[in-house]
Write a protein that holds these residues in place. Sequence first.
Motif, PDB file in Angstrom:
ATOM      1  N   GLY A 108      29.113  42.290  43.619  1.00 46.85           N
ATOM      2  CA  GLY A 108      28.054  41.439  43.113  1.00 46.85           C
ATOM      3  C   GLY A 108      27.344  42.097  41.952  1.00 46.85           C
ATOM      4  O   GLY A 108      27.379  43.324  41.804  1.00 46.85           O
ATOM      5  N   SER A 109      26.751  41.283  41.113  1.00 49.37           N
ATOM      6  CA  SER A 109      25.984  41.776  39.976  1.00 49.37           C
ATOM      7  C   SER A 109      24.671  41.015  39.902  1.00 49.37           C
ATOM      8  O   SER A 109      24.608  39.826  40.223  1.00 49.37           O
ATOM      9  N   PHE A 110      23.654  41.724  39.464  1.00 47.89           N
ATOM     10  CA  PHE A 110      22.330  41.140  39.244  1.00 47.89           C
ATOM     11  C   PHE A 110      21.975  41.330  37.781  1.00 47.89           C
ATOM     12  O   PHE A 110      22.298  42.362  37.185  1.00 47.89           O
ATOM     13  N   PHE A 111      21.295  40.343  37.212  1.00 48.90           N
ATOM     14  CA  PHE A 111      20.995  40.344  35.788  1.00 48.90           C
ATOM     15  C   PHE A 111      19.538  39.978  35.524  1.00 48.90           C
ATOM     16  O   PHE A 111      18.958  39.166  36.237  1.00 48.90           O
ATOM     17  N   SER A 112      18.994  40.564  34.454  1.00 47.90           N
ATOM     18  CA  SER A 112      17.762  40.076  33.841  1.00 47.90           C
ATOM     19  C   SER A 112      18.176  39.552  32.471  1.00 47.90           C
ATOM     20  O   SER A 112      19.064  40.120  31.827  1.00 47.90           O
ATOM     21  N   LEU A 113      17.536  38.472  32.033  1.00 49.22           N
ATOM     22  CA  LEU A 113      17.873  37.866  30.748  1.00 49.22           C
ATOM     23  C   LEU A 113      16.607  37.574  29.955  1.00 49.22           C
ATOM     24  O   LEU A 113      15.555  37.287  30.515  1.00 49.22           O
ATOM     25  N   GLU A 114      16.768  37.638  28.647  1.00 48.96           N
ATOM     26  CA  GLU A 114      15.668  37.340  27.731  1.00 48.96           C
ATOM     27  C   GLU A 114      16.267  36.755  26.461  1.00 48.96           C
ATOM     28  O   GLU A 114      17.163  37.359  25.859  1.00 48.96           O
ATOM     29  N   GLY A 115      15.789  35.567  26.064  1.00 53.54           N
ATOM     30  CA  GLY A 115      16.264  34.964  24.822  1.00 53.54           C
ATOM     31  C   GLY A 115      17.758  34.727  24.780  1.00 53.54           C
ATOM     32  O   GLY A 115      18.383  34.824  23.723  1.00 53.54           O
ATOM     33  N   GLY A 116      18.361  34.410  25.927  1.00 58.85           N
ATOM     34  CA  GLY A 116      19.788  34.127  25.968  1.00 58.85           C
ATOM     35  C   GLY A 116      20.682  35.352  26.013  1.00 58.85           C
ATOM     36  O   GLY A 116      21.898  35.232  25.942  1.00 58.85           O
ATOM     37  N   ARG A 117      20.087  36.549  26.124  1.00 58.51           N
ATOM     38  CA  ARG A 117      20.858  37.791  26.191  1.00 58.51           C
ATOM     39  C   ARG A 117      20.544  38.546  27.481  1.00 58.51           C
ATOM     40  O   ARG A 117      19.433  38.491  28.000  1.00 58.51           O
ATOM     41  N   ILE A 118      21.534  39.253  27.973  1.00 62.57           N
ATOM     42  CA  ILE A 118      21.385  40.041  29.191  1.00 62.57           C
ATOM     43  C   ILE A 118      20.663  41.348  28.855  1.00 62.57           C
ATOM     44  O   ILE A 118      21.115  42.095  27.991  1.00 62.57           O
ATOM     45  N   THR A 119      19.558  41.605  29.538  1.00 64.22           N
ATOM     46  CA  THR A 119      18.801  42.838  29.297  1.00 64.22           C
ATOM     47  C   THR A 119      19.033  43.888  30.382  1.00 64.22           C
ATOM     48  O   THR A 119      18.717  45.060  30.187  1.00 64.22           O
ATOM     49  N   ARG A 120      19.577  43.439  31.534  1.00 63.84           N
ATOM     50  CA  ARG A 120      19.835  44.363  32.643  1.00 63.84           C
ATOM     51  C   ARG A 120      21.037  43.863  33.421  1.00 63.84           C
ATOM     52  O   ARG A 120      21.142  42.677  33.728  1.00 63.84           O
ATOM     53  N   VAL A 121      21.968  44.802  33.712  1.00 58.13           N
ATOM     54  CA  VAL A 121      23.137  44.517  34.556  1.00 58.13           C
ATOM     55  C   VAL A 121      23.137  45.548  35.678  1.00 58.13           C
ATOM     56  O   VAL A 121      23.103  46.751  35.417  1.00 58.13           O
ATOM     57  N   VAL A 122      23.170  45.080  36.919  1.00 62.34           N
ATOM     58  CA  VAL A 122      23.261  45.952  38.088  1.00 62.34           C
ATOM     59  C   VAL A 122      24.488  45.492  38.876  1.00 62.34           C
ATOM     60  O   VAL A 122      24.560  44.329  39.263  1.00 62.34           O
ATOM     61  N   THR A 123      25.443  46.384  39.097  1.00 64.28           N
ATOM     62  CA  THR A 123      26.666  46.018  39.807  1.00 64.28           C
ATOM     63  C   THR A 123      26.770  46.804  41.110  1.00 64.28           C
ATOM     64  O   THR A 123      26.494  48.002  41.140  1.00 64.28           O
ATOM     65  N   TYR A 124      27.154  46.089  42.183  1.00 69.49           N
ATOM     66  CA  TYR A 124      27.311  46.705  43.499  1.00 69.49           C
ATOM     67  C   TYR A 124      28.663  46.353  44.092  1.00 69.49           C
ATOM     68  O   TYR A 124      29.114  45.209  44.001  1.00 69.49           O
ATOM     69  N   TYR A 125      29.296  47.350  44.697  1.00 72.65           N
ATOM     70  CA  TYR A 125      30.480  47.154  45.526  1.00 72.65           C
ATOM     71  C   TYR A 125      30.498  48.308  46.512  1.00 72.65           C
ATOM     72  O   TYR A 125      29.770  49.287  46.357  1.00 72.65           O
ATOM     73  N   ASN A 126      31.341  48.212  47.528  1.00 67.01           N
ATOM     74  CA  ASN A 126      31.392  49.228  48.563  1.00 67.01           C
ATOM     75  C   ASN A 126      32.392  50.311  48.154  1.00 67.01           C
ATOM     76  O   ASN A 126      33.606  50.121  48.278  1.00 67.01           O
ATOM     77  N   LEU A 127      31.890  51.431  47.641  1.00 63.94           N
ATOM     78  CA  LEU A 127      32.755  52.513  47.172  1.00 63.94           C
ATOM     79  C   LEU A 127      33.624  53.059  48.296  1.00 63.94           C
ATOM     80  O   LEU A 127      34.800  53.377  48.090  1.00 63.94           O
ATOM     81  N   SER A 128      33.090  53.164  49.508  1.00 63.03           N
ATOM     82  CA  SER A 128      33.874  53.657  50.647  1.00 63.03           C
ATOM     83  C   SER A 128      35.065  52.746  50.925  1.00 63.03           C
ATOM     84  O   SER A 128      36.168  53.217  51.224  1.00 63.03           O
ATOM     85  N   ASP A 129      34.862  51.441  50.823  1.00 65.91           N
ATOM     86  CA  ASP A 129      35.940  50.469  51.010  1.00 65.91           C
ATOM     87  C   ASP A 129      37.004  50.683  49.938  1.00 65.91           C
ATOM     88  O   ASP A 129      38.206  50.723  50.219  1.00 65.91           O
ATOM     89  N   TRP A 130      36.588  50.833  48.680  1.00 65.42           N
ATOM     90  CA  TRP A 130      37.530  51.054  47.584  1.00 65.42           C
ATOM     91  C   TRP A 130      38.334  52.332  47.814  1.00 65.42           C
ATOM     92  O   TRP A 130      39.559  52.338  47.689  1.00 65.42           O
ATOM     93  N   ILE A 131      37.650  53.429  48.157  1.00 67.64           N
ATOM     94  CA  ILE A 131      38.342  54.709  48.392  1.00 67.64           C
ATOM     95  C   ILE A 131      39.347  54.565  49.531  1.00 67.64           C
ATOM     96  O   ILE A 131      40.488  55.039  49.432  1.00 67.64           O
ATOM     97  N   ALA A 132      38.969  53.882  50.596  1.00 69.55           N
ATOM     98  CA  ALA A 132      39.889  53.679  51.724  1.00 69.55           C
ATOM     99  C   ALA A 132      41.118  52.896  51.287  1.00 69.55           C
ATOM    100  O   ALA A 132      42.249  53.240  51.649  1.00 69.55           O
ATOM    101  N   GLN A 133      40.931  51.863  50.473  1.00 71.96           N
ATOM    102  CA  GLN A 133      42.058  51.054  50.015  1.00 71.96           C
ATOM    103  C   GLN A 133      43.014  51.855  49.121  1.00 71.96           C
ATOM    104  O   GLN A 133      44.226  51.790  49.305  1.00 71.96           O
ATOM    105  N   VAL A 134      42.478  52.599  48.168  1.00 69.91           N
ATOM    106  CA  VAL A 134      43.378  53.322  47.259  1.00 69.91           C
ATOM    107  C   VAL A 134      43.969  54.557  47.938  1.00 69.91           C
ATOM    108  O   VAL A 134      45.056  55.009  47.569  1.00 69.91           O
ATOM    109  N   SER A 135      43.300  55.107  48.944  1.00 71.38           N
ATOM    110  CA  SER A 135      43.832  56.260  49.671  1.00 71.38           C
ATOM    111  C   SER A 135      44.962  55.832  50.608  1.00 71.38           C
ATOM    112  O   SER A 135      45.967  56.535  50.742  1.00 71.38           O
ATOM    113  N   LYS A 136      44.798  54.672  51.231  1.00 73.57           N
ATOM    114  CA  LYS A 136      45.818  54.144  52.141  1.00 73.57           C
ATOM    115  C   LYS A 136      47.089  53.801  51.360  1.00 73.57           C
ATOM    116  O   LYS A 136      48.199  54.000  51.834  1.00 73.57           O
ATOM    117  N   ALA A 137      46.904  53.303  50.140  1.00 74.24           N
ATOM    118  CA  ALA A 137      48.048  52.879  49.323  1.00 74.24           C
ATOM    119  C   ALA A 137      48.750  54.056  48.662  1.00 74.24           C
ATOM    120  O   ALA A 137      49.811  53.906  48.088  1.00 74.24           O
TER     121      ALA A 137
END
Length: 138
Positions: A108-137
């Motif tokens: 997921g990502s969260f944004f702040s916007l001003e004047g039609g432009r993005i002023t803040r981008v915050v991105t979240y995902y589960n790093l532990s899940d990602w590490i488990a997936q690439v380690s298993k593969a």
Amino acid sequence: MGRQMSRDTIRAYFEAFNADDTDAMLDCLHPDVAHHVNEGNIRVGKVKFAEFCAHMSHCYRENLTDMVIFASEDGTRAAAEYTVNGTYLATDEGLPEANGQTYRLPAGSFFSLEGGRITRVVTYYNLSDWIAQVSKAA
């Protein structure tokens, strides 16, 4: 700026991401954008954002699906929920070794916007899940 303009800006940002078009992503951003990276530091400005994108394109190939975009009534805040479908191309420092592993995870990502432009981008995902997936593969 209203809700629809914000949704359109966020949609354009993610369409550019899926097209691997960093310049089009940068067009959606305010010059002093604050980029809050998952498990990382805040990067400020388009130059730092472009550097991050170059690094990510070197290490990962990703496509976002199942996109749902939300926006506040006044258009100053937005959020998106999606699925990251990726391939780990090159080893990223401090992470497991890359050998073309594929992964799929909710994010997921969260944004702040001003004047039609993005002023803040915050991105979240589960790093532990990602590490488990690439380690298993591996």
